[in-house]
Design an enzyme around this catalytic site. Structure first.
Site, mmCIF file in Angstrom:
data_model
loop_
_atom_site.group_PDB
_atom_site.id
_atom_site.type_symbol
_atom_site.label_atom_id
_atom_site.label_comp_id
_atom_site.label_asym_id
_atom_site.label_seq_id
_atom_site.Cartn_x
_atom_site.Cartn_y
_atom_site.Cartn_z
ATOM 1 N N LEU A 171 1.946 3.545 -5.425
ATOM 2 C CA LEU A 171 1.175 2.704 -6.565
ATOM 3 C C LEU A 171 0.006 1.950 -5.679
ATOM 4 O O LEU A 171 -1.118 1.962 -6.367
ATOM 5 C CB LEU A 171 2.047 1.696 -7.288
ATOM 6 C CG LEU A 171 1.684 1.262 -8.501
ATOM 7 C CD1 LEU A 171 2.786 1.078 -9.711
ATOM 8 C CD2 LEU A 171 1.044 -0.141 -8.364
ATOM 9 N N GLY A 172 0.311 0.857 -5.159
ATOM 10 C CA GLY A 172 -0.887 0.187 -4.637
ATOM 11 C C GLY A 172 -1.592 0.965 -3.905
ATOM 12 O O GLY A 172 -3.121 0.567 -3.946
ATOM 13 N N THR A 231 0.890 -1.306 0.025
ATOM 14 C CA THR A 231 0.036 0.116 0.006
ATOM 15 C C THR A 231 0.966 1.203 0.003
ATOM 16 O O THR A 231 0.892 2.109 0.991
ATOM 17 C CB THR A 231 -1.058 -0.158 1.187
ATOM 18 O OG1 THR A 231 -1.717 -1.395 1.066
ATOM 19 C CG2 THR A 231 -1.937 1.084 1.229
ATOM 20 N N GLY A 232 1.664 1.585 -1.005
ATOM 21 C CA GLY A 232 2.617 2.563 -1.144
ATOM 22 C C GLY A 232 1.930 3.520 -2.344
ATOM 23 O O GLY A 232 0.641 3.752 -2.369
ATOM 24 N N ASN A 291 7.147 -3.285 -12.496
ATOM 25 C CA ASN A 291 7.939 -3.051 -13.476
ATOM 26 C C ASN A 291 9.136 -4.323 -13.788
ATOM 27 O O ASN A 291 9.105 -5.290 -12.954
ATOM 28 C CB ASN A 291 9.220 -1.927 -13.429
ATOM 29 C CG ASN A 291 8.211 -0.664 -13.534
ATOM 30 O OD1 ASN A 291 7.229 -0.346 -14.112
ATOM 31 N ND2 ASN A 291 8.767 0.418 -12.546
ATOM 32 N N ASN A 338 15.485 4.649 -16.260
ATOM 33 C CA ASN A 338 15.648 4.245 -14.925
ATOM 34 C C ASN A 338 17.260 4.136 -14.907
ATOM 35 O O ASN A 338 17.760 4.449 -13.765
ATOM 36 C CB ASN A 338 14.876 3.014 -14.627
ATOM 37 C CG ASN A 338 13.646 3.284 -14.257
ATOM 38 O OD1 ASN A 338 13.563 3.764 -12.954
ATOM 39 N ND2 ASN A 338 12.505 3.112 -15.047
ATOM 40 N N LYS A 387 7.151 -1.515 -22.533
ATOM 41 C CA LYS A 387 7.472 -0.662 -21.235
ATOM 42 C C LYS A 387 8.823 -0.363 -21.291
ATOM 43 O O LYS A 387 9.384 0.676 -20.598
ATOM 44 C CB LYS A 387 6.652 -1.301 -19.990
ATOM 45 C CG LYS A 387 6.815 -0.619 -18.811
ATOM 46 C CD LYS A 387 5.757 0.660 -18.925
ATOM 47 C CE LYS A 387 6.269 1.381 -17.525
ATOM 48 N NZ LYS A 387 5.556 0.939 -16.446
#
Length: 336
Positions: A14-15, A11-12, A105, A200, A192
């Site tokens: 993104l999530g 739960t950061g 990713n 990156n 991607k």
């Protein structure tokens, strides 16, 4: 409101963002939370978004996956550097007829997950999201948000568009998340990587944001050259990426605001780098098909050195130490 239940593992930035959007739309969502658990369990989630701010004062938060109910869809939103935990945390929370949706990713992650969950369906999602966590349970969404969804089959054979993936896509769309469906997940992964590998990698090695990489002719040419090598890797697996796609990615990046990549953020904050998933796996995949990617290999070797030094420094100095004097919240974004 959809009938599917969702578990968010991670739960950061993104999530937390996607899970909160699903929860706000009325879906049943359960959040696995670690360091932020005391705050989230008491006060829920706060989302600042370009699409409108909202608060979820109460959410179903857990700090132990064994306390979570089994769900229809388990969303893996952890960093790939934590995937060694998946054999322990996936089986307790996924229904026998459920789906694991991998929002990470890199290349080859779905195959690894499929080995863990057996006959459970596995899907991959490619997230184009600019978001960051600015405090416990506090997420700031800055731009984008689209997800490209594809279903995984053995050896990444194209699967077409199934009824189950349409059902999940509908839940996300009803939550205000733009969704594109792909029949060929492997092609989507390589596309991607056309962006992820050069930006990156170079952002860490050269200590640069995307606008700085694009402003200098030498680094811009290097970015483009690396992109061409990614397409060679894709071709080795039978996936063709046209030259026009490279120009699209270059143009897309030129229009972006100054951007600090997810790998650069991890590097600056003394977190392990996703070198293997994003760069090592594509290199090994191409090599298995007798295709050499020399510039990407050079990038990989440099990043491995920096990652090892970072981990050693982190152990000796403690977490939270920054490698330079950049403000960690400037350009701090996640997902791309």
């Amino acid at each position: 409101m959809g009938n599917l239940s969702y578990a968010i593992l991670g739960t950061g930035a993104l999530g937390g963002f996607y899970g909160a959007k699903l929860e706000k739309a009325g879906n049943k969502v359960h959040f696995l939370v670690k360091s932020d658990y005391p705050e989230v369990s008491q006060h829920g989630l706060v989302v600042e978004s370009k699409d409108g701010n909202f608060n979820l004062p109460q959410v179903q938060a857990y700090n132990d996956v064994k306390k979570m109910p089994r769900c229809d869809v388990v969303v893996v939103a952890l960093k790939t550097t934590q995937n060694h935990l998946l054999p322990q945390i996936l089986p307790p929370v996924i229904k026998d007829d459920g789906v694991v949706l991998v929002l990470q990713n890199g290349l080859g992650i779905e195959a690894e997950v499929a080995q863990i969950v057996g006959n459970v369906k596995v899907m991959g999602g490619l997230c184009f999201l600019c978001s960051n966590k600015v405090g416990p349970g506090h997420i700031r969404h800055l731009d984008y948000g689209q997800i490209t969804l594809g279903e995984y089959a053995s050896n990444y054979h194209p699967t077409g568009i199934t009824d189950r993936i349409k059902e999940i896509a509908e839940d996300f769309q009803n939550a205000g998340i733009a969704i594109e469906l792909t029949e060929d997940l492997l092609l989507g992964r390589w596309q991607k990587l056309v962006w992820n590998i050069p930006y990156n990698g170079l952002s860490v090695i050269l200590n640069a944001t995307t606008d700085e990489l694009m402003a200098d002719i030498s680094t811009r040419n290097l970015v483009e050259s690396l992109m061409y090598e990614v397409t060679l890797g894709a071709k080795s697996t039978g996936r063709i990426i046209p030259e026009s796609f490279i120009q699209t990615m270059l143009d897309y990046t030129m229009k972006m605001k100054p951007y600090r990549t997810s790998m650069k953020i991890d590097f600056d904050e003394y977190r392990p780098l996703e070198v293997e998933a994003i760069i090592g796996n594509p290199l090994r995949t191409a090599a298995a098909h007798d295709v050499s990617l020399p510039q990407i290999r050079c990038l990989y070797q440099q990043l491995k050195f920096l990652d090892a030094r970072l981990r050693n420094s982190s152990r000796s100095q403690g977490s939270g130490v920054k490698l330079n004097n950049q403000n960690p919240d400037s350009f701090k974004k996640s997902g791309i």
